[in-house]
Motif scaffolding. Sequence first.
Motif, PDB file in Angstrom:
ATOM      1  N   LYS A   1       0.704  -1.132  -0.149  1.00 24.68           N
ATOM      2  CA  LYS A   1       0.037   0.025   0.019  1.00 24.68           C
ATOM      3  C   LYS A   1       0.764   1.301   0.092  1.00 24.68           C
ATOM      4  N   THR A   2       1.917   1.270   0.869  1.00 25.62           N
ATOM      5  CA  THR A   2       2.629   2.250   1.094  1.00 25.62           C
ATOM      6  C   THR A   2       3.558   2.444  -0.364  1.00 25.62           C
TER       7      THR A   2
ATOM      8  N   GLY B   1       1.714   3.666  -3.106  1.00 23.50           N
ATOM      9  CA  GLY B   1       1.109   5.229  -2.776  1.00 23.50           C
ATOM     10  C   GLY B   1       2.225   6.024  -3.019  1.00 23.50           C
TER      11      GLY B   1
ATOM     12  N   ILE C   1      -6.025   3.348  -2.332  1.00 22.65           N
ATOM     13  CA  ILE C   1      -4.703   4.217  -1.866  1.00 22.65           C
ATOM     14  C   ILE C   1      -4.978   5.506  -2.049  1.00 22.65           C
ATOM     15  N   LEU C   2      -5.229   5.878  -3.378  1.00 22.96           N
ATOM     16  CA  LEU C   2      -5.528   7.474  -3.633  1.00 22.96           C
ATOM     17  C   LEU C   2      -6.736   8.063  -2.962  1.00 22.96           C
TER      18      LEU C   2
ATOM     19  N   LEU D   1      -5.327   8.946   0.308  1.00 27.90           N
ATOM     20  CA  LEU D   1      -4.369  10.407   0.119  1.00 27.90           C
ATOM     21  C   LEU D   1      -5.013  11.339  -0.092  1.00 27.90           C
TER      22      LEU D   1
ATOM     23  N   LEU E   1      -0.037   6.330   5.219  1.00 29.75           N
ATOM     24  CA  LEU E   1      -0.329   4.958   4.537  1.00 29.75           C
ATOM     25  C   LEU E   1      -0.031   3.904   5.492  1.00 29.75           C
TER      26      LEU E   1
END
Length: 136
Positions: free
Chosen positions: A5-6, A9, A44-45, A48, A82
């Motif tokens: 995920k990170t 991202g 993920i977006l 963010l 994240l």
Amino acid sequence: MLSKKTKYGLKALTFLANRKENCPVQISEIAKSENISHKFLESILLTLRKSGFLGSKKGKGGGYYLLKTPEEIFMTDVIRCLEGPIAMVPCVSLNFYEKCDDCPDENACSVHKLMIQVRDSTLQVLRNTTLANLTQ
């Protein structure tokens, strides 16, 4: 270990930062370019966006875009958004501190002492790295 995920991202943010214009970019374009699952990238977006790194526009010509300049986006903030705490163990976390159940005295704990050094070194790197640094 850094989660996917990170990692994804960071790749998505770098992709957006590398754009000459800060125009909205569709998820499918980022996903294809960075070889990330569309559905996973969408999640993920969204994270963010909710954390204030990205803006979004719906409809034709829509997509995601940076809300701040790459120089204003610090890796400490992105990682915490994240990944969660930067510290490897909760007893040395600056923002998410928790006492360890198995440790009667943190000051005498060799693991605690080591993890403070690891945390401080990691923070030094992340605090001095912006999204702009990742685009160079």
